[in-house]
Design an enzyme around this catalytic site. Structure first.
Site, PDB file in Angstrom:
ATOM      1  N   ARG A  18       1.036  20.665  26.136  1.00  0.00           N
ATOM      2  CA  ARG A  18      -0.352  21.122  26.285  1.00  0.00           C
ATOM      3  C   ARG A  18      -1.011  21.430  24.950  1.00  0.00           C
ATOM      4  O   ARG A  18      -2.217  21.477  24.846  1.00  0.00           O
ATOM      5  CB  ARG A  18      -0.372  22.354  27.197  1.00  0.00           C
ATOM      6  N   LYS A  73      18.423  21.585  31.877  1.00  0.00           N
ATOM      7  CA  LYS A  73      18.761  22.697  32.753  1.00  0.00           C
ATOM      8  C   LYS A  73      17.688  23.778  32.646  1.00  0.00           C
ATOM      9  O   LYS A  73      16.986  23.784  31.639  1.00  0.00           O
ATOM     10  CB  LYS A  73      20.149  23.237  32.427  1.00  0.00           C
ATOM     11  N   ASP A  84      23.806  18.308  30.530  1.00  0.00           N
ATOM     12  CA  ASP A  84      24.579  19.547  30.410  1.00  0.00           C
ATOM     13  C   ASP A  84      25.218  19.444  29.039  1.00  0.00           C
ATOM     14  O   ASP A  84      26.142  18.645  28.837  1.00  0.00           O
ATOM     15  CB  ASP A  84      25.655  19.633  31.497  1.00  0.00           C
ATOM     16  N   HIS A  85      24.731  20.218  28.082  1.00  0.00           N
ATOM     17  CA  HIS A  85      25.142  19.939  26.703  1.00  0.00           C
ATOM     18  C   HIS A  85      26.634  20.182  26.463  1.00  0.00           C
ATOM     19  O   HIS A  85      27.199  19.663  25.511  1.00  0.00           O
ATOM     20  CB  HIS A  85      24.249  20.665  25.683  1.00  0.00           C
ATOM     21  N   LYS A 137      30.067  17.934  24.153  1.00  0.00           N
ATOM     22  CA  LYS A 137      31.003  18.466  23.156  1.00  0.00           C
ATOM     23  C   LYS A 137      32.287  17.626  23.173  1.00  0.00           C
ATOM     24  O   LYS A 137      32.866  17.408  24.235  1.00  0.00           O
ATOM     25  CB  LYS A 137      31.334  19.934  23.455  1.00  0.00           C
ATOM     26  N   GLU A 153      30.059  34.877  23.857  1.00  0.00           N
ATOM     27  CA  GLU A 153      29.079  34.740  22.774  1.00  0.00           C
ATOM     28  C   GLU A 153      28.861  36.107  22.159  1.00  0.00           C
ATOM     29  O   GLU A 153      28.936  37.128  22.863  1.00  0.00           O
ATOM     30  CB  GLU A 153      27.745  34.259  23.327  1.00  0.00           C
ATOM     31  N   ASP A 208      23.069  30.884  34.261  1.00  0.00           N
ATOM     32  CA  ASP A 208      22.815  30.364  32.923  1.00  0.00           C
ATOM     33  C   ASP A 208      24.012  29.568  32.375  1.00  0.00           C
ATOM     34  O   ASP A 208      23.829  28.549  31.713  1.00  0.00           O
ATOM     35  CB  ASP A 208      22.491  31.537  31.984  1.00  0.00           C
ATOM     36  N   HIS A 226      27.710  24.779  32.770  1.00  0.00           N
ATOM     37  CA  HIS A 226      28.696  24.476  31.728  1.00  0.00           C
ATOM     38  C   HIS A 226      30.134  24.770  32.172  1.00  0.00           C
ATOM     39  O   HIS A 226      31.035  23.957  31.982  1.00  0.00           O
ATOM     40  CB  HIS A 226      28.405  25.284  30.465  1.00  0.00           C
ATOM     41  N   LYS A 265      27.778  37.628  27.176  1.00  0.00           N
ATOM     42  CA  LYS A 265      27.102  37.786  25.887  1.00  0.00           C
ATOM     43  C   LYS A 265      27.539  39.118  25.263  1.00  0.00           C
ATOM     44  O   LYS A 265      28.039  39.993  25.953  1.00  0.00           O
ATOM     45  CB  LYS A 265      25.591  37.776  26.092  1.00  0.00           C
TER      46      LYS A 265
HETATM   47  C1  BG6 Z   1      22.756  27.538  27.052  1.00  0.00           C
HETATM   48  C2  BG6 Z   1      22.470  28.894  27.621  1.00  0.00           C
HETATM   49  O1  BG6 Z   1      22.788  26.563  28.051  1.00  0.00           O
HETATM   50  O2  BG6 Z   1      24.019  27.575  26.383  1.00  0.00           O
HETATM   51  C3  BG6 Z   1      22.477  29.948  26.535  1.00  0.00           C
HETATM   52  O3  BG6 Z   1      21.200  28.870  28.257  1.00  0.00           O
HETATM   53  C4  BG6 Z   1      23.768  29.896  25.757  1.00  0.00           C
HETATM   54  O4  BG6 Z   1      22.290  31.252  27.082  1.00  0.00           O
HETATM   55  C5  BG6 Z   1      24.068  28.479  25.306  1.00  0.00           C
HETATM   56  O5  BG6 Z   1      23.628  30.755  24.631  1.00  0.00           O
HETATM   57  C6  BG6 Z   1      25.458  28.399  24.701  1.00  0.00           C
HETATM   58  O6  BG6 Z   1      25.673  27.131  24.146  1.00  0.00           O
HETATM   59  P1  BG6 Z   1      26.786  26.903  23.018  1.00  0.00           P
HETATM   60  O7  BG6 Z   1      26.803  25.427  22.827  1.00  0.00           O
HETATM   61  O8  BG6 Z   1      26.316  27.657  21.819  1.00  0.00           O
HETATM   62  O9  BG6 Z   1      28.052  27.458  23.559  1.00  0.00           O
END
Ligand code: BG6
Length: 510
Positions: A47, A155, A184-185, A189, A223, A242, A247, A348
């Site tokens: 936007r 996501k 899904d990142h 990995k 984390e 989340d 993941h 976290k």
């Molecule tokens: C994201 C979450 O998908 O993954 C975050 O929304 C999280 O809250 C992050 O911090 C963690 O990713 P990675 O690759 O740093 O473990």
């Protein structure tokens, strides 16, 4: 190597953080590695009102995320990359003005020879995914009679089983399932993909990979950061939505799955779905009470600074019960895993950032050596997803000297020791796969739905259950005081250190 066809990547929500933080740096790495096709265009849309040049400056020249990467390249090289990037604004709520977008796409396609191959990346709030898909389809931008069309969706994919199903049906009205790439990142990995290799390219692990030899499986995702600037989003989501639903259940499916017939995307995804469907869904309150723990971080002195508690974070309800710590124990109803408990936690503000899978093997059937503390010395296979990526096997050795005293020894492998140093980061890998039309590392509709089916009753219980509590934990501790209560017998969480070979309990004092 599979050829990457000429194509255009159209990013929705392009003025947002993800584009500058992840997507453009990943594309720059692909550019550096010569993976981009000869004719390649990135068209950002959102936007915000920006010119092509302003957008290029924002995501390339002035981007703090690219700064370091750009340093070692001359201006002309960077400019040639930036010149592949364009921008066009879209209507106020992404629900109209697709004519302008279509015109720009057509024009760029003609000028740059991207051959009608378009990949749409949706990095907007999920509630408008379907609207975008509908509008694109109305402009014939889902039609593959000339060139392919793909849709990548970020996501969160749904908020519950119902909403995920609705979203799947909604998107599938306009794009067929093979055109949809749910990102899904974690699947990008290397270490997550290596779970498949560890299990199925070796003959030494798989024979032991079952209830006969495995005592329990433990997965930690920790984390050190809090919710940072995402309090508003996170408070409606929580750790289970989340991290766990996506993941962690992806990691779990790779640990649990049966061997696929081959490495084709659909064969692997079929087995992952089967694995997810075999997770025993916990429905009654008593089971849910016994097998789930949720916690929330409290203010504390952490890594040398005073950090706020979750309820004091910006965008968070001061009376919120949303979990920043979730620990779940569950079982899997199939032949291989019957009665093997899985303990999985994500949180976290933990003492260190770490993700690892620990396979705890059963102790020997008959104890010849009268050694106490066998639990501490059980054989473990520790698969480190991040950081200090690698694999560690813990096994017993004889302590030199009289008698038979057993100690634990380590057998270690580190990714950093490999000669191939250029490890693609997750977004780089996943973008390249989608550009090549390989969906193996993307979640299929039924995978996402199966994951929600498992998670839904836990969320429902945490929302409305009678005995539910949210336990506090000081930032920098391994969760609430009762965190170990999930475990059977004398076992407890293995609290890993920063390095793969650190022994539990190790922590960094700042
Ligand atoms: C994201 C979450 O998908 O993954 C975050 O929304 C999280 O809250 C992050 O911090 C963690 O990713 P990675 O690759 O740093 O473990």
């Amino acid at each position: 190597m599979t050829i990457v066809e000429n194509q255009m990547l159209i990013i929705f929500g392009a003025s947002g953080d993800l584009t500058s933080r992840k997507l453009i740096p990943a594309l720059f790495d692909l550019y550096k590695g010569n993976y981009l096709p000869k004719n390649f265009v990135v068209l950002g849309t959102s936007r915000s009102v920006l010119s092509d040049q302003e957008f290029r400056d924002k995501v390339v020249a002035n981007s703090k995320y690219l700064k370091e990467k750009l340093n070692s390249h001359d201006e002309a090289y960077v400019k040639a990359f930036a010149n592949k990037i364009f921008y066009t604004e879209i209507g106020n709520d992404y629900s109209s003005e697709y004519n302008g977008l279509k015109e720009r796409i057509t024009m760029l396609d003609e000028e740059h020879g991207t051959e009608n191959n378009y990949m749409f990346y949706l990095s907007t709030p999920p509630n408008i995914y379907e609207t975008i898909a509908m509008n694109l389809a109305a402009q014939d931008l889902a039609d593959e009679s000339q060139g392919w069309k793909r849709l990548i969706v970020e996501k969160p994919f749904g908020y519950s089983y119902e909403t995920a199903k609705k979203l799947n049906t909604g998107l599938q009205k306009y794009y067929s399932e093979p055109q949809i790439y749910r990102i899904d990142h974690y699947l990008g990995k290397e270490t997550v993909q290596n779970l498949l290799i560890t299990r199925f390219a070796n003959s030494i692990f798989e024979p032991l990979w079952n209830r006969n030899y495995i005592h329990h499986v433990e997965i930690t995702n920790a984390e050190t950061v809090g919710v940072e600037k995402r309090g508003g989003y996170y408070d409606k989501s929580g750790a289970l939505r989340d991290m766990f639903q996506n993941h962690l259940l992806q990691i779990i499916s790779l640990v649990v799955m049966e061997p696929p017939i081959d490495d084709k995307a659909e064969e692997i995804r079929n087995e992952k779905v089967k694995a997810l469907k075999s997770l025993r869904i916990m429905r009654d309150e008593k089971t849910l009470f016994k097998n789930t723990i949720r916690g929330q971080y409290l203010a504390s002195d952490f890594m040398g600074e005073q950090v706020p508690g979750y309820r004091e974070e910006e965008g968070v309800d001061p009376e919120s019960t949303t979990e920043t710590y979730a620990a779940i124990k569950f079982y899997i109803d199939n032949w291989r895993w019957k009665d093997v408990p899985f303990y999985v936690r994500t949180a976290k503000r933990m003492p260190t950032k770490v993700t690892e899978v620990v396979i705890h093997f059963k102790s020997p059937h008959h104890h010849i050596f009268s050694e106490s503390g066998i639990i501490d010395k059980d054989n473990k296979l520790i698969i480190r997803i991040q950081p200090d990526e690698g694999i560690l096997i813990k096994f017993g050795v004889k302590v030199p000297g009289q008698g038979f005293k057993v100690e634990r020894a380590n057998l270690e492998f580190y990714y950093s020791g490999l000669s191939e140093k250029n490890v693609m980061n997750a977004y780089e890998r996943l973008l390249l796969d989608a550009m090549q039309g390989d969906p193996t590392l993307y979640a299929r509709a039924d995978e996402v739905e199966a994951a929600w089916e498992f998670v839904d009753p836990i969320l429902e219980y945490w929302k409305n259950g009678k005995d539910v509590k949210t336990y506090g934990y000081s930032s920098g501790l391994w969760g609430p005081q009762n965190a170990d209560e999930l475990f059977d017998g004398l076992y407890s969480w293995r609290n890993p250190g920063e390095h793969l070979a650190d022994d539990p309990g190790f922590c960094v004092i700042y």
